[in-house]
Enzyme design. Structure first.
Site, PDB file in Angstrom:
ATOM      1  N   HIS A 192      -7.075  33.210   5.383  1.00  0.00           N
ATOM      2  CA  HIS A 192      -7.630  33.289   6.730  1.00  0.00           C
ATOM      3  C   HIS A 192      -8.660  32.202   6.999  1.00  0.00           C
ATOM      4  O   HIS A 192      -9.353  32.248   8.011  1.00  0.00           O
ATOM      5  CB  HIS A 192      -8.250  34.673   6.964  1.00  0.00           C
TER       6      HIS A 192
ATOM      7  N   ASP B  17      -6.616  36.695   2.466  1.00  0.00           N
ATOM      8  CA  ASP B  17      -7.717  36.869   3.419  1.00  0.00           C
ATOM      9  C   ASP B  17      -8.574  35.610   3.412  1.00  0.00           C
ATOM     10  O   ASP B  17      -8.076  34.538   3.076  1.00  0.00           O
ATOM     11  CB  ASP B  17      -8.533  38.122   3.067  1.00  0.00           C
TER      12      ASP B  17
END
Length: 405
Positions: free
Chosen positions: A248, A225
């Protein structure tokens, strides 16, 4: 003879004072912890903390975790401590979480002013939890994170604590967020290494919310993430010399999901490198009418390699099109600078400003942006395109500048 005696006495007094000033050390093994990773040592860790935290004499007391692997269930370390300088947690070995999780954070530090965490490895042991999440029809409890600063289901939880430093700590395989900083002031993370598989869900590296004066320096973050995410009510964040990917990217948000969120201001990201991430430098707000503000953001000297969305402002975030289709973000985004952003984009549109129709982005400034599109096969090298809606500002030294700037 008298002078010799006086010298001996003086030396003895100096040595005695030096010994008195030395930091007392409290090893978890002295309170019953045993290496080997089989028996839960949480009780011993809490007892060692209580002793160190209650020590108000001499230098900063040290709570030590020696070499070896120690299994620790949930541990809640509460301050404030008697020592004016706080407590040093020195980790020489590895602390590992049990595979089962509950609804709370794994390791929590609360009101731990002056806390210093040095070295060692914190292993969140998240593989079984991720497998449970991936299995259809299975109910899994919320995963804990490695370091959390306020009940955010993190592995390490540090909340409502001032003047905290975390140096040379390795965090791996958190069930959820690795480090969560909540309602803190004056936190520095330096030389930390964070790693989890690229497909591990919600394993953010570092999340900061409702805090001020936070520095992330020289970190390496490879997760499933965000490498670093900045939440509402946060100001004075400096992220320097970070290596990010997979993951991310570096995100401000998501913001504006509810009423009454605090603003985000004065965030700096510089001398960063991102490789193979889903996003690069992102500001994300819900497509909801709740008021808020993001201002004073600077991204400088960032190198990208095969990043899918290198530069993004998305004010229409509405996953699943639930509770927000057709609405417009009430957040105001202004004074955002991008300077010296170079490298390759894995998609044709490398710069995307999708701002609110009711609160357009203002003061967006791009300078010396050189991003090329590598294409699906990794070849090419053509200038990447840009997309711009409801944004205003200026651009210089940009190969293909956004049309609305």
């Amino acid at each position: 003879m008298m002078s010799v005696i006086m010298v001996v006495v003086v030396v003895g007094v100096v040595l005695a004072l030096a010994a008195a000033a030395m930091a007392a050390e409290y090893s978890v093994v002295d309170y019953g912890a045993r290496a080997g990773g089989r028996a839960d040592a949480a009780g011993a860790f809490l007892a060692a903390w209580a002793a160190a935290c209650g020590d108000g004499g001499g230098d900063r007391p040290v709570m030590r975790v020696p070499a070896g692997t120690f299994l620790v269930g949930r541990a809640y370390f509460r301050g404030p401590c008697r020592s004016a300088g706080g407590v040093v947690l020195a980790i020489d070995g590895t602390v590992v979480a049990p595979p089962a999780v509950g609804n709370a954070s794994w390791i929590t530090f609360h009101y731990a002013h002056g806390l210093a965490i040095r070295g060692g490895t914190l292993d969140g042991n998240g593989h079984a939890f991720w497998a449970c999440k991936a299995a259809a029809g299975r109910h899994c409890p919320p995963g804990t994170s490695v370091i959390c600063f306020k009940y955010s289901k993190s592995t390490l939880d540090i909340s409502q604590s001032n003047n905290v430093s975390v140096k040379r700590v390795t965090l791996v395989d958190s069930k959820n967020v690795h480090v969560s900083i909540f309602d803190c002031a004056g936190v520095t993370l330096q030389g930390v290494r964070i790693a989890a598989p690229a497909d591990s869900p919600n394993t953010d590296g570092i999340h900061v919310a409702l805090s001020r004066d936070v520095a992330v320096l020289g970190a390496t973050v490879r997760t499933g993430d965000d490498c670093v995410s900045v939440g509402p009510g946060t100001s004075g964040v400096a992220i320097r010399n970070i290596r990010c990917g997979p993951g991310h990217g570096i995100s401000i948000g998501s913001l504006g999901g509810r009423a009454g969120e605090g603003e985000v201001r004065n965030v700096t990201v510089e001398s960063a490198s991102l490789a193979g991430t889903q996003n690069g430098l992102r500001i994300k707000t819900w497509g909801k009418p709740f008021a808020g503000r993001v201002s004073g953001v600077r991204f400088a000297n960032v190198a990208m390699r095969d990043v899918q969305n290198p530069i993004v402002i998305d004010q229409n975030y509405c996953p699943g099109n639930v509770n927000c289709p057709g609405q417009s973000s009430g957040l105001k985004i202004s004074d955002v600078q991008y300077e010296g952003i170079t490298g390759t984009s894995a998609t044709a549109v490398a710069v995307r400003f999708d701002c609110s129709r009711s609160n357009p982005c203002t003061g967006i400034r791009l300078r010396n942006i050189n991003l090329t599109y590598v294409g699906d096969g990794g070849g090419g090298g053509k200038p990447a395109r840009s997309f711009c809606k409801n944004a205003g500002g200026s651009a210089s030294g940009v190969v293909i500048p956004p049309s609305c700037l």
